[in-house]
Scaffold this motif. Structure first.
Motif, PDB file in Angstrom:
ATOM      1  N   ILE A   1      -1.544  -5.698   2.733  1.00 45.42           N
ATOM      2  CA  ILE A   1      -1.374  -4.760   3.840  1.00 45.42           C
ATOM      3  C   ILE A   1      -1.747  -3.378   3.325  1.00 45.42           C
ATOM      4  CG2 ILE A   1       0.331  -3.610   5.319  1.00 45.42           C
ATOM      5  CD1 ILE A   1       1.818  -6.255   5.450  1.00 45.42           C
ATOM      6  N   VAL A   2      -2.496  -2.637   4.140  1.00 46.75           N
ATOM      7  CA  VAL A   2      -2.917  -1.284   3.775  1.00 46.75           C
ATOM      8  C   VAL A   2      -2.118  -0.275   4.599  1.00 46.75           C
ATOM      9  CG1 VAL A   2      -4.818   0.376   3.742  1.00 46.75           C
ATOM     10  CG2 VAL A   2      -5.241  -2.017   3.140  1.00 46.75           C
ATOM     11  N   LEU A   3      -1.559   0.707   3.923  1.00 42.50           N
ATOM     12  CA  LEU A   3      -0.892   1.825   4.574  1.00 42.50           C
ATOM     13  C   LEU A   3      -1.766   3.061   4.412  1.00 42.50           C
ATOM     14  CD1 LEU A   3       1.432   3.553   5.774  1.00 42.50           C
ATOM     15  CD2 LEU A   3       2.448   3.576   3.471  1.00 42.50           C
ATOM     16  N   ALA A   4      -2.242   3.613   5.517  1.00 42.21           N
ATOM     17  CA  ALA A   4      -2.996   4.861   5.477  1.00 42.21           C
ATOM     18  C   ALA A   4      -1.978   5.993   5.386  1.00 42.21           C
ATOM     19  CB  ALA A   4      -3.861   4.998   6.726  1.00 42.21           C
ATOM     20  N   LEU A   5      -1.821   6.535   4.185  1.00 42.05           N
ATOM     21  CA  LEU A   5      -0.749   7.499   3.917  1.00 42.05           C
ATOM     22  C   LEU A   5      -1.280   8.923   3.944  1.00 42.05           C
ATOM     23  CD1 LEU A   5       2.254   7.843   3.109  1.00 42.05           C
ATOM     24  CD2 LEU A   5       1.483   7.860   0.728  1.00 42.05           C
ATOM     25  N   ASP A   6      -0.685   9.738   4.799  1.00 40.38           N
ATOM     26  CA  ASP A   6      -0.994  11.157   4.871  1.00 40.38           C
ATOM     27  C   ASP A   6       0.063  11.895   4.053  1.00 40.38           C
ATOM     28  OD1 ASP A   6      -1.499  13.786   5.461  1.00 40.38           O
ATOM     29  OD2 ASP A   6      -1.380  13.572   7.638  1.00 40.38           O
ATOM     30  N   ILE A   7      -0.278  12.316   2.839  1.00 38.36           N
ATOM     31  CA  ILE A   7       0.741  12.904   1.970  1.00 38.36           C
ATOM     32  C   ILE A   7       1.184  14.277   2.455  1.00 38.36           C
ATOM     33  CG2 ILE A   7       0.003  11.635  -0.065  1.00 38.36           C
ATOM     34  CD1 ILE A   7      -1.340  14.223  -1.037  1.00 38.36           C
ATOM     35  N   GLU A   8       0.367  14.934   3.289  1.00 42.07           N
ATOM     36  CA  GLU A   8       0.747  16.242   3.794  1.00 42.07           C
ATOM     37  C   GLU A   8       1.748  16.141   4.939  1.00 42.07           C
ATOM     38  OE1 GLU A   8      -2.918  18.081   4.822  1.00 42.07           O
ATOM     39  OE2 GLU A   8      -3.440  18.560   2.748  1.00 42.07           O
TER      40      GLU A   8
ATOM     41  N   GLN B   1       6.757  -4.678   6.964  1.00 45.15           N
ATOM     42  CA  GLN B   1       5.747  -5.704   7.194  1.00 45.15           C
ATOM     43  C   GLN B   1       5.415  -6.446   5.905  1.00 45.15           C
ATOM     44  OE1 GLN B   1       3.650  -6.900   9.844  1.00 45.15           O
ATOM     45  NE2 GLN B   1       5.288  -6.083  11.119  1.00 45.15           N
ATOM     46  N   ALA B   2       5.260  -5.694   4.820  1.00 46.14           N
ATOM     47  CA  ALA B   2       4.953  -6.332   3.541  1.00 46.14           C
ATOM     48  C   ALA B   2       6.102  -7.236   3.099  1.00 46.14           C
ATOM     49  CB  ALA B   2       4.673  -5.268   2.488  1.00 46.14           C
ATOM     50  N   ALA B   3       7.348  -6.789   3.311  1.00 46.80           N
ATOM     51  CA  ALA B   3       8.506  -7.590   2.926  1.00 46.80           C
ATOM     52  C   ALA B   3       8.584  -8.871   3.750  1.00 46.80           C
ATOM     53  CB  ALA B   3       9.786  -6.774   3.086  1.00 46.80           C
ATOM     54  N   LEU B   4       8.326  -8.775   5.052  1.00 49.70           N
ATOM     55  CA  LEU B   4       8.385  -9.943   5.924  1.00 49.70           C
ATOM     56  C   LEU B   4       7.349 -10.988   5.531  1.00 49.70           C
ATOM     57  CD1 LEU B   4       8.800  -8.180   9.394  1.00 49.70           C
ATOM     58  CD2 LEU B   4      10.477  -9.681   8.311  1.00 49.70           C
ATOM     59  N   ARG B   5       6.172 -10.523   5.161  1.00 49.50           N
ATOM     60  CA  ARG B   5       5.064 -11.432   4.866  1.00 49.50           C
ATOM     61  C   ARG B   5       5.008 -11.843   3.399  1.00 49.50           C
ATOM     62  NH1 ARG B   5       0.147  -9.698   8.419  1.00 49.50           N
ATOM     63  NH2 ARG B   5       1.112  -8.660  10.192  1.00 49.50           N
ATOM     64  N   GLY B   6       5.771 -11.162   2.542  1.00 48.70           N
ATOM     65  CA  GLY B   6       5.642 -11.390   1.113  1.00 48.70           C
ATOM     66  C   GLY B   6       4.294 -10.938   0.596  1.00 48.70           C
ATOM     67  N   ALA B   7       3.747  -9.888   1.193  1.00 48.73           N
ATOM     68  CA  ALA B   7       2.409  -9.416   0.870  1.00 48.73           C
ATOM     69  C   ALA B   7       2.449  -8.178  -0.017  1.00 48.73           C
ATOM     70  CB  ALA B   7       1.637  -9.093   2.159  1.00 48.73           C
ATOM     71  N   ARG B   8       1.339  -7.916  -0.667  1.00 46.91           N
ATOM     72  CA  ARG B   8       1.178  -6.694  -1.444  1.00 46.91           C
ATOM     73  C   ARG B   8       0.938  -5.531  -0.490  1.00 46.91           C
ATOM     74  NH1 ARG B   8      -3.968  -4.813  -4.348  1.00 46.91           N
ATOM     75  NH2 ARG B   8      -4.845  -6.436  -3.033  1.00 46.91           N
ATOM     76  N   LEU B   9       1.487  -4.369  -0.805  1.00 47.29           N
ATOM     77  CA  LEU B   9       1.289  -3.175   0.010  1.00 47.29           C
ATOM     78  C   LEU B   9       0.436  -2.179  -0.767  1.00 47.29           C
ATOM     79  CD1 LEU B   9       1.828  -1.449   2.517  1.00 47.29           C
ATOM     80  CD2 LEU B   9       3.937  -0.646   1.426  1.00 47.29           C
ATOM     81  N   ARG B  10      -0.707  -1.842  -0.199  1.00 48.49           N
ATOM     82  CA  ARG B  10      -1.604  -0.847  -0.792  1.00 48.49           C
ATOM     83  C   ARG B  10      -1.451   0.456  -0.014  1.00 48.49           C
ATOM     84  NH1 ARG B  10      -7.544  -3.250  -0.938  1.00 48.49           N
ATOM     85  NH2 ARG B  10      -7.852  -1.368  -2.217  1.00 48.49           N
ATOM     86  N   ALA B  11      -0.777   1.425  -0.618  1.00 50.60           N
ATOM     87  CA  ALA B  11      -0.643   2.745  -0.007  1.00 50.60           C
ATOM     88  C   ALA B  11      -1.844   3.574  -0.445  1.00 50.60           C
ATOM     89  CB  ALA B  11       0.654   3.409  -0.440  1.00 50.60           C
ATOM     90  N   VAL B  12      -2.677   3.968   0.508  1.00 46.22           N
ATOM     91  CA  VAL B  12      -3.956   4.609   0.185  1.00 46.22           C
ATOM     92  C   VAL B  12      -4.023   5.997   0.814  1.00 46.22           C
ATOM     93  CG1 VAL B  12      -6.467   4.406   0.329  1.00 46.22           C
ATOM     94  CG2 VAL B  12      -5.063   2.337   0.135  1.00 46.22           C
ATOM     95  N   ASN B  13      -4.383   6.962  -0.019  1.00 46.97           N
ATOM     96  CA  ASN B  13      -4.671   8.309   0.467  1.00 46.97           C
ATOM     97  C   ASN B  13      -6.114   8.622   0.112  1.00 46.97           C
ATOM     98  OD1 ASN B  13      -4.620  11.541  -0.151  1.00 46.97           O
ATOM     99  ND2 ASN B  13      -3.272  10.978   1.538  1.00 46.97           N
ATOM    100  N   VAL B  14      -6.879   9.102   1.083  1.00 45.50           N
ATOM    101  CA  VAL B  14      -8.308   9.313   0.879  1.00 45.50           C
ATOM    102  C   VAL B  14      -8.623  10.804   0.877  1.00 45.50           C
ATOM    103  CG1 VAL B  14     -10.631   8.699   1.646  1.00 45.50           C
ATOM    104  CG2 VAL B  14      -8.716   7.148   2.118  1.00 45.50           C
TER     105      VAL B  14
END
Length: 296
Positions: free
Chosen positions: A150-157, A170-183
């Protein structure tokens, strides 16, 4: 409190995928599902117009049959799952937004019956999103095996707790990896002072970029640490990407099960969301489902 998921269903291929996704989401949450089908009550506007007396009831019956088929599909697939239907007269987007007002999640297809095929989001789905007051998932992309990501589009500001927690949950429910990404666009070559050889040097630019990435990553980790503590089983990856945010995030959806993005709530006293440019791009071009979470 029992969780509730609302799904818009119209027996289109896109609606079928939304129905299947709603079933999976409900199974993960131990939630109830309401299958909603809307229909238009057409009024005669001219004295010369003719409308069969049973027209409205016929249209309602057809909508009821569609919703009932969706209910039966879910019950067959998930025995014991609480599933109900709702048939609502009026504009479809308004009906779905109203039905989902107190729901945990609204699930929609990318395009309904009668829409043109292609990549872009249908007008009904987009209007529903702008009226919705709960997290809304648009089911997009090619059907494929789970990517465990799962990808989280993270706005750090302006990192909103509602968006971050939804992604972790969502990641916990699915047992999935969470990729927090800031571009960030780290192409600074044209921004340096041309009269200073030190600033123009490739080594100095590389050092500045590396420091910027380090600072951004530390900020992200600080924002995410409380949620990692709350969801310790979630495998979190913190990533800083270089490029145009919309393009980079869209590319990431090719290998994701879901991308999560926030949208500000409307500030004019009305319910609904105002998706920003990045959310708009993902809603039209992502290759996986997109969850838009109201914030602010």
């Amino acid at each position: 409190m029992k969780h509730t998921i609302i799904v818009g269903y119209d027996q289109s291929p896109s609606g079928d995928r939304a129905l299947a996704q709603a079933g999976r989401e409900a199974a993960w949450r131990d939630a109830a599902v309401t299958v909603v089908t809307g229909y238009h009550a057409v009024a005669v506007v001219s004295p010369m117009g003719y409308m069969p007396v049973d027209y409205q009831s016929t249209v309602k019956d057809i909508a009821g049959k569609i919703a009932g088929d969706g209910v039966q599909w879910l019950r067959n697939r998930y025995p014991g799952m609480p599933v109900d239907s709702a048939v609502i007269a009026g504009p479809t987007a308004d009906a779905l937004a109203e039905a989902s007002r107190d729901a945990d999640l609204l699930v929609l297809g990318n395009r309904g019956r009668g829409g043109f095929s292609g990549l872009l989001l249908g007008s009904v789905s987009m209007r529903t999103l702008t009226l919705a007051s709960c997290p809304t998932m648009i089911v997009r992309g090619k059907p494929r095996e789970p990517a465990d990501s799962i990808v989280l589009a993270l706005d750090i500001e302006d990192a909103a707790d509602e968006v971050v927690e939804f992604a972790f949950a969502q990641a916990a429910l699915r047992g999935a990896r969470l990729r927090a990404v800031n571009v960030w666009d780290l192409d600074w070559d044209g921004s340096a002072d041309q009269d200073s050889t030190d600033q123009d040097s490739a080594d100095d630019l590389d050092t500045a970029k590396a420091q910027a990435v380090t600072d951004i990553r530390k900020t992200m980790e600080t924002r995410l640490n409380p949620w990692q503590t709350k969801y310790p089983a979630v495998r979190l990856a913190v990533e800083v990407a270089d490029g145009t945010p919309s393009a980079v995030l869209t590319d990431l959806t090719e290998d994701a099960d879901l991308i999560v993005v926030g949208a500000h709530r409307r500030g004019d006293g009305h319910l609904g969301m105002r998706p920003g440019p990045i959310a708009h791009t993902l809603l039209h071009h992502a290759d996986c489902p997109v969850a838009v979470v109201p914030r602010g």
